[in-house]
Structures are given as C-alpha cells and as structure tokens.
Scaffold this motif. Sequence first.
Motif, PDB file in Angstrom:
ATOM      1  N   VAL A  43       0.854  -1.202   0.000  1.00 39.40           N
ATOM      2  CA  VAL A  43       0.000   0.000   0.000  1.00 39.40           C
ATOM      3  C   VAL A  43       0.885   1.245   0.000  1.00 39.40           C
ATOM      4  O   VAL A  43       1.683   1.463   0.910  1.00 39.40           O
ATOM      5  CB  VAL A  43      -0.937   0.016   1.229  1.00 39.40           C
ATOM      6  N   ARG A  44       0.751   2.059  -1.045  1.00 43.73           N
ATOM      7  CA  ARG A  44       1.503   3.312  -1.163  1.00 43.73           C
ATOM      8  C   ARG A  44       0.556   4.391  -1.681  1.00 43.73           C
ATOM      9  O   ARG A  44       0.057   4.296  -2.794  1.00 43.73           O
ATOM     10  CB  ARG A  44       2.683   3.159  -2.137  1.00 43.73           C
ATOM     11  N   PHE A  45       0.321   5.412  -0.854  1.00 44.36           N
ATOM     12  CA  PHE A  45      -0.579   6.499  -1.237  1.00 44.36           C
ATOM     13  C   PHE A  45       0.109   7.838  -0.962  1.00 44.36           C
ATOM     14  O   PHE A  45       0.032   8.360   0.153  1.00 44.36           O
ATOM     15  CB  PHE A  45      -1.907   6.397  -0.479  1.00 44.36           C
ATOM     16  N   PRO A  46       0.821   8.396  -1.950  1.00 43.63           N
ATOM     17  CA  PRO A  46       1.453   9.711  -1.758  1.00 43.63           C
ATOM     18  C   PRO A  46       0.381  10.803  -1.715  1.00 43.63           C
ATOM     19  O   PRO A  46      -0.481  10.875  -2.600  1.00 43.63           O
ATOM     20  CB  PRO A  46       2.333   9.872  -3.001  1.00 43.63           C
ATOM     21  N   SER A  69       0.139   1.955  -5.395  1.00 43.80           N
ATOM     22  CA  SER A  69       0.088   0.489  -5.385  1.00 43.80           C
ATOM     23  C   SER A  69      -0.709   0.033  -4.175  1.00 43.80           C
ATOM     24  O   SER A  69      -1.030   0.824  -3.285  1.00 43.80           O
ATOM     25  CB  SER A  69       1.502  -0.102  -5.351  1.00 43.80           C
ATOM     26  N   GLY A  70      -1.021  -1.267  -4.157  1.00 42.09           N
ATOM     27  CA  GLY A  70      -1.780  -1.814  -3.038  1.00 42.09           C
ATOM     28  C   GLY A  70      -3.264  -1.506  -3.118  1.00 42.09           C
ATOM     29  O   GLY A  70      -3.745  -0.908  -4.081  1.00 42.09           O
ATOM     30  N   ALA A 110      -9.987   1.280  -2.831  1.00 38.29           N
ATOM     31  CA  ALA A 110      -9.297   1.964  -3.927  1.00 38.29           C
ATOM     32  C   ALA A 110      -7.985   1.249  -4.209  1.00 38.29           C
ATOM     33  O   ALA A 110      -7.331   0.735  -3.295  1.00 38.29           O
ATOM     34  CB  ALA A 110      -9.029   3.421  -3.554  1.00 38.29           C
ATOM     35  N   PHE A 111      -7.622   1.181  -5.487  1.00 33.88           N
ATOM     36  CA  PHE A 111      -6.367   0.523  -5.888  1.00 33.88           C
ATOM     37  C   PHE A 111      -5.774   1.312  -7.057  1.00 33.88           C
ATOM     38  O   PHE A 111      -6.424   2.177  -7.657  1.00 33.88           O
ATOM     39  CB  PHE A 111      -6.624  -0.932  -6.275  1.00 33.88           C
ATOM     40  N   ALA A 112      -4.512   1.019  -7.383  1.00 33.48           N
ATOM     41  CA  ALA A 112      -3.818   1.734  -8.458  1.00 33.48           C
ATOM     42  C   ALA A 112      -4.523   1.485  -9.788  1.00 33.48           C
ATOM     43  O   ALA A 112      -4.992   0.381 -10.044  1.00 33.48           O
ATOM     44  CB  ALA A 112      -2.372   1.255  -8.540  1.00 33.48           C
ATOM     45  N   ASP A 133       3.656  13.754   2.086  1.00 32.20           N
ATOM     46  CA  ASP A 133       3.602  12.638   3.039  1.00 32.20           C
ATOM     47  C   ASP A 133       3.092  11.389   2.316  1.00 32.20           C
ATOM     48  O   ASP A 133       2.541  11.483   1.205  1.00 32.20           O
ATOM     49  CB  ASP A 133       2.671  12.967   4.206  1.00 32.20           C
ATOM     50  N   LEU A 134       3.270  10.242   2.953  1.00 29.43           N
ATOM     51  CA  LEU A 134       2.852   8.994   2.312  1.00 29.43           C
ATOM     52  C   LEU A 134       2.098   8.121   3.303  1.00 29.43           C
ATOM     53  O   LEU A 134       2.502   7.977   4.454  1.00 29.43           O
ATOM     54  CB  LEU A 134       4.078   8.237   1.776  1.00 29.43           C
ATOM     55  N   ILE A 135       0.977   7.565   2.851  1.00 30.71           N
ATOM     56  CA  ILE A 135       0.161   6.670   3.665  1.00 30.71           C
ATOM     57  C   ILE A 135       0.448   5.239   3.233  1.00 30.71           C
ATOM     58  O   ILE A 135       0.431   4.917   2.040  1.00 30.71           O
ATOM     59  CB  ILE A 135      -1.337   6.996   3.509  1.00 30.71           C
ATOM     60  N   CYS A 136       0.760   4.363   4.222  1.00 34.68           N
ATOM     61  CA  CYS A 136       1.093   2.963   3.939  1.00 34.68           C
ATOM     62  C   CYS A 136       0.537   2.092   5.063  1.00 34.68           C
ATOM     63  O   CYS A 136      -0.133   2.597   5.971  1.00 34.68           O
ATOM     64  CB  CYS A 136       2.604   2.789   3.800  1.00 34.68           C
ATOM     65  N   ARG A 137       0.818   0.808   5.027  1.00 37.39           N
ATOM     66  CA  ARG A 137       0.430  -0.078   6.117  1.00 37.39           C
ATOM     67  C   ARG A 137       1.578  -0.137   7.127  1.00 37.39           C
ATOM     68  O   ARG A 137       2.748  -0.170   6.733  1.00 37.39           O
ATOM     69  CB  ARG A 137       0.136  -1.493   5.601  1.00 37.39           C
ATOM     70  N   PRO A 138       1.287  -0.182   8.437  1.00 38.68           N
ATOM     71  CA  PRO A 138       2.353  -0.179   9.453  1.00 38.68           C
ATOM     72  C   PRO A 138       3.326  -1.348   9.306  1.00 38.68           C
ATOM     73  O   PRO A 138       4.521  -1.211   9.563  1.00 38.68           O
ATOM     74  CB  PRO A 138       1.589  -0.265  10.779  1.00 38.68           C
ATOM     75  N   SER A 139       2.813  -2.499   8.878  1.00 43.16           N
ATOM     76  CA  SER A 139       3.658  -3.692   8.778  1.00 43.16           C
ATOM     77  C   SER A 139       4.371  -3.803   7.433  1.00 43.16           C
ATOM     78  O   SER A 139       5.136  -4.735   7.201  1.00 43.16           O
ATOM     79  CB  SER A 139       2.805  -4.944   8.992  1.00 43.16           C
ATOM     80  N   ASN A 140       4.092  -2.850   6.544  1.00 42.13           N
ATOM     81  CA  ASN A 140       4.673  -2.928   5.195  1.00 42.13           C
ATOM     82  C   ASN A 140       4.971  -1.507   4.714  1.00 42.13           C
ATOM     83  O   ASN A 140       4.283  -0.957   3.872  1.00 42.13           O
ATOM     84  CB  ASN A 140       3.698  -3.636   4.250  1.00 42.13           C
TER      85      ASN A 140
END
Length: 438
Positions: A241-244, A268-269, A301-303, A321-328
């Motif tokens: 998961v990558r959300f700029p 992605s993600g 939502a996905f790419a 900033d970027l939003i991602c999953r804590p474990s990834n």
Amino acid sequence: MSATQPVDLHSAAAEQAHEIAVARKDILRIATAGSVDDGKSTLIGRLLYDSKAVFEDQYEAVERASAGGDYVNLALLTDGLRAEREQGITIDVAYRYFATPRRTFILADTPGHVQYTRNMVTGASTADLAIVLVDARKGMLEQSRRHAFLASLLRVPHLVVAVNKMDLVDWSEQTFEAIRDEFTAFAAKLDVPDLTVVPISALHGDNVVRRSEHSPWYEGSSLLHHLEHVHVASDRNLVDVRFPVQYVIRPQSDAHHDYRGYAGTVASGVLRTGDEVQVLPSGLTTTIAGIDGPRGPIDEAFAPMAVTVRLADDLDVSRGDLICRPSNAPHVTQDLDALVSWMTDEPLRPRQRLAVKHTTRSVRAVVKDVQYRLDVNTLHRQPEAGELGLNDIGRVRLRTTQPLFVDEYARNRVTGRFILVDEATNATVGAGMLVPGS
C-alpha cells in the motif's frame, strides 16, 4: 418483456454508460520503438486506421499527400511535426489514443535514433507493453538490442517483437524463425518476463488487425488481438500500500466544516475503509474512516485510482507525506542508489546540486558519485566514465536533504522512480530508477 410494458430508457442508458465505463477502465499503455525505416509510423497509422480511430477527412488528406502511389502513406497520420515529415523520421514522443470494443489504448510513439534514447525512456517508463519493430530484411540491429534492453531496464512487463516488411522477403518462414530465435536468445540475458514475436506487413495490414493468409505457418494471433487480450491486471502491485498525498482538502463551507481529506493517486496496493495505516514521515498510525471517489464514497481503492482518503484521527498530514500499512512500509532514506538516464547537454558530474521530485515530494540533493556508465548496446559497464553525457545511462549515488519514502524500481515503478530538476532553469535533466544498494 411484454409489448405493453414501457421501456425504461433511463435505466437502459445508465446500464450502457456503466458498460462503457467498465470497458474504459481497461487501459493498455504501449510504447513503440524501432530503427529508422522499420515502418513504425506506418504500423501505428495502420492500427489507428483499421480500428476506426481516423476521421474520414484525415484519411482523405493523407490520401492526397500520398501523391497517388499504390498505397496510402499511413505514416503521415502519425508523423505530425513538419521536421518529421521532411526527414521521414520520428523525432519526438507523441501520444496516440484509440479504442476497440474490448480495450482503450494509449500509445507512446518514441524515436528510434540513438540520440533520442531519453525520449524512449520517457515513453516506456509508464508502459505496460513495448512493441519493438524489426525489418525482416535487416534482422536484429544494434538499435533492436538497445530498445529491448531499455524496455527490460524500465521493467516493461510485456515485450512484442513485430517483424515487419515480411512481404519483401516473400513471407519466408526461415527468415522469421531466424529473427525470432536470435531475439529470444538475446532476451534470455535480460529480465523479459513475457516475449511475443509476430510477423507482419504494416503497409498491407497483414497480421496487424487480422490474421493473414500469407503466413499459414504462423500459428499465433494478430498483433491487435494480442494487444486486446494480453493480461496486465496481474502486473500491478496490489500488495504494498503506497498512497502519496498530493493535496489536503478542507472545504470552507459551513456544510462541510468538519471535512478533512487527503487527495492523491494510489501508487500500489489496496486501500479499504477500516484499514490500519501509517503516515510517513511522522510514523503515526490511524485507520481509514472513508474513501471518496469522483462520484462519492467507495469501499476500496487501488492503483491507479485518484481518490480522497479520510482518516479517523486528526493527524498532521500534508503534501509529500505517504500513507502505507504499518507492517509494510517503504524504505525511509536520504541515500539514493539509482540508474539515471541523463537528458541534457551539460554532463552530470559528482558534487552537482539538483532538485529531486519523487512522487509528490520534492527535495534537494547532491551527486555523491557516478559509479559507472552503461553501454546500452553491449550491456557493459564503464567505471572509468566519471560523468554522464546527453542520453547516457549510468549508476549514480545521491544524498538528499530530507528523507524520501522509496521502494526498489523492480518492485514498485511509482515509488521506485524520480526525476532530477535543474533548480536554476526548472528543466527536467534526468530520470532515475532505484536499484538495490551495493
């Protein structure tokens, strides 16, 4: 339906609109490359014409410009610049759009000359598939190897070799097989996950849109059929998961005074309402309260969807900033190790200062060193180079003033790439692809 029942025209129109929208979602981005006179512009013209993407008056104008020859010069549909028409070559990246009932296509027409390597890099960086044209009379040239190498370097998942002008070698099966075998052997040295070789005649339209009777020995599909059916959904990274964040939305109206959303394009993600997420660089965690699409709230939502994400907690989040999953999470680093394609006359040298634009984040950087220059014809490394000139590709290390949130380009083509900008002129001078550190 009985004759007395009224037809719900609104419902029928809505259903048709939905079907069109679903069809339009399936977009294939194509980059084309070939040596001079391989017939690339003719092939693109043929695809545009046979898929009915050319207006009648455009075709008539091309017909008149063809000066009454045996065949209409379809290359004139694509070589739009006057300089291109005069020289008979393609010198700029041009984007063409066409569609069939099955798929929508965005086609980047890139030049074949060695001095336009940077244009090929630009066109192929976002492509799902690359078409490399080879003249059946000439076989594999140095240019053919260069284009295949650049496609693999840019991680284009699907490569199609179109062996053109088969009519000029009397549709010789032996000629086709020799080119196919040579290209397959070369591609084995590269990282090409999917290679397809098609014999065609762009001028006559053989095997371009329909299978040709001139090649009964060829058992594959036509070029357009392959483009329509090649599977690209599995190429997308749905794991990381990558959300700029591109923009913070805070409406000023009283009706929405509590609304705070973060707009951007999913790199992605898959993002879903209720998911736990982490915001970088702060490292704070929260959950997704909701996702808004262009037509209202959506569940996921996905790419490459453009959406607005609402978070459960009121965190300090801003552009870059970027939003991602804590474990990834991506790598957080100020040291970039990358293959850089240099795009300007002034060479890239150590200790040079540049601006780096990575996703929605812009930082300043200094060039630490140029480790080697790559010979894109032989694939040999030249460690003694010391600098990169126009159209050169080489491995470069940079140090940024602020951390970036990156992945290797091989894993994620969005968070794994960046552009270099000259701060004095604001011109884009280079494009980089992140590689594993040495």
